[in-house]
Design a protein around this motif. Sequence first.
Motif, PDB file in Angstrom:
ATOM      1  N   GLU A  61     -14.752  57.792  17.002  1.00 19.52           N
ATOM      2  CA  GLU A  61     -14.847  57.864  18.468  1.00 19.52           C
ATOM      3  C   GLU A  61     -16.296  57.647  18.870  1.00 19.52           C
ATOM      4  O   GLU A  61     -17.205  57.968  18.112  1.00 19.52           O
ATOM      5  CB  GLU A  61     -14.454  59.265  18.939  1.00 19.52           C
ATOM      6  N   SER A  62     -16.488  57.187  20.109  1.00 19.54           N
ATOM      7  CA  SER A  62     -17.840  56.899  20.576  1.00 19.54           C
ATOM      8  C   SER A  62     -18.541  58.177  21.027  1.00 19.54           C
ATOM      9  O   SER A  62     -18.511  58.542  22.204  1.00 19.54           O
ATOM     10  CB  SER A  62     -17.744  55.899  21.731  1.00 19.54           C
ATOM     11  N   ARG A  63     -19.130  58.885  20.085  1.00 17.79           N
ATOM     12  CA  ARG A  63     -19.875  60.102  20.425  1.00 17.79           C
ATOM     13  C   ARG A  63     -20.831  60.429  19.269  1.00 17.79           C
ATOM     14  O   ARG A  63     -20.663  59.931  18.150  1.00 17.79           O
ATOM     15  CB  ARG A  63     -18.948  61.279  20.689  1.00 17.79           C
ATOM     16  N   VAL A  64     -21.840  61.276  19.572  1.00 18.07           N
ATOM     17  CA  VAL A  64     -22.798  61.674  18.536  1.00 18.07           C
ATOM     18  C   VAL A  64     -22.270  62.942  17.856  1.00 18.07           C
ATOM     19  O   VAL A  64     -21.835  63.875  18.532  1.00 18.07           O
ATOM     20  CB  VAL A  64     -24.182  61.984  19.153  1.00 18.07           C
ATOM     21  N   ASN A  65     -22.267  62.958  16.548  1.00 21.05           N
ATOM     22  CA  ASN A  65     -21.774  64.115  15.781  1.00 21.05           C
ATOM     23  C   ASN A  65     -22.942  64.779  15.056  1.00 21.05           C
ATOM     24  O   ASN A  65     -23.727  64.088  14.404  1.00 21.05           O
ATOM     25  CB  ASN A  65     -20.768  63.646  14.732  1.00 21.05           C
ATOM     26  N   TYR A  66     -23.047  66.113  15.192  1.00 24.24           N
ATOM     27  CA  TYR A  66     -24.100  66.844  14.475  1.00 24.24           C
ATOM     28  C   TYR A  66     -23.457  67.888  13.569  1.00 24.24           C
ATOM     29  O   TYR A  66     -22.461  68.519  13.951  1.00 24.24           O
ATOM     30  CB  TYR A  66     -25.014  67.590  15.461  1.00 24.24           C
ATOM     31  N   VAL A 120     -23.415  58.531  14.364  1.00 24.56           N
ATOM     32  CA  VAL A 120     -22.985  57.995  15.658  1.00 24.56           C
ATOM     33  C   VAL A 120     -22.662  56.512  15.485  1.00 24.56           C
ATOM     34  O   VAL A 120     -23.408  55.783  14.830  1.00 24.56           O
ATOM     35  CB  VAL A 120     -24.098  58.205  16.729  1.00 24.56           C
TER      36      VAL A 120
END
Length: 266
Positions: free
Chosen positions: A64-69, A80
């Motif tokens: 999915e289009s999102r930043v993962n931390y 990302v």
Amino acid sequence: MANSQNTNGHETQSNGQRMQTTIVIGCDGIRSPIAKWMGFSEPKFVGHCAFRGLASYSGGQPLESRVNYIYGKGLRAGYVPVSSTKVYWFICFNSSSPGPKITDSTVLKKQAKELVENWPQELLNIMDSTPDDTIIRTPLVDRWLWPAISPPVSAGKVVLVGDAWHPMTPNLGQGACCALEDSVVLAKKLARAINSNDTSVEEAFKSYGSERWPRIFPLTIRANLVGSALQWDNPVVCSVRNNIVIPKLVRLGPLLEHTNFTSENL
Ligand SMILES: Cc1cc2nc3c(=O)[nH]c(=O)nc-3n(C[C@H](O)[C@H](O)[C@H](O)COP(=O)(O)OP(=O)(O)OC[C@H]3O[C@@H](n4cnc5c(N)ncnc54)[C@H](O)[C@@H]3O)c2cc1C
């Protein structure tokens, strides 16, 4: 290699060649010989390093289009999607020294994977989809531009831009953004000096430094402090950070106001 400048004649040596220039804009990164010549100290290692890589999916990346931390103890990772076929990832880890420079990319990949071997499978899959030769390891450094202690941004007609002037840790994702902002402000001031008689190039460079310093200095410090908090390794402190502080900050928002930059038209 630019290794000799002169504030009047601006004689620059580049790869053995000598050039006569009217203006020198030092945009040569964290190890800038121009900054060194101007009296700036070496950037300081902040106690952590980063692995970075670019996973490649010829059939299209699955995220999915999102930043993962993901936050660990003295260790964190993020990933990302950056295009329909590429996913950027990083791992930041504590280290007592910058360590040796490693150029063998298979060694780099092995080291990076060892750090996160029990971490979420999605991250490990992304690392497995990463061509070895896209992986790099960087010791993180910064330099705080203390007023009255740091040299000014310019000396005569020599001026610094970007990491050459203000190396900062990447914890706010602002180093390259600030380098771009610098260039917009510098271009505006320089154009005004060249196209009119009301200000000199030297004054334009000083004015650029005065305009940019209030943005750069606090950001460099804030990036450093955020990085230190994200790299804490005490289990109790990390638990409070991960379960209370970060969710609360995210709820409070806005977290990205430091990315705002407004410029006049050039
Ligand atoms: C792990 C990590 C993650 C980051 N993430 C982000 C992020 O998410 N967002 C962000 O905004 N920033 C980020 N940054 C910071 C960003 O990479 C830098 O701030 C940015 O690249 C600085 O740009 P610059 O043009 O000043 O220097 P550089 O990108 O270092 O460019 C300097 C150039 O000068 C050239 N050069 C050097 N010496 C000479 C010479 N003598 N003659 C000719 N050319 C020379 C070099 O080859 C290089 O091409 C990150 C940094 C790191 C380490």
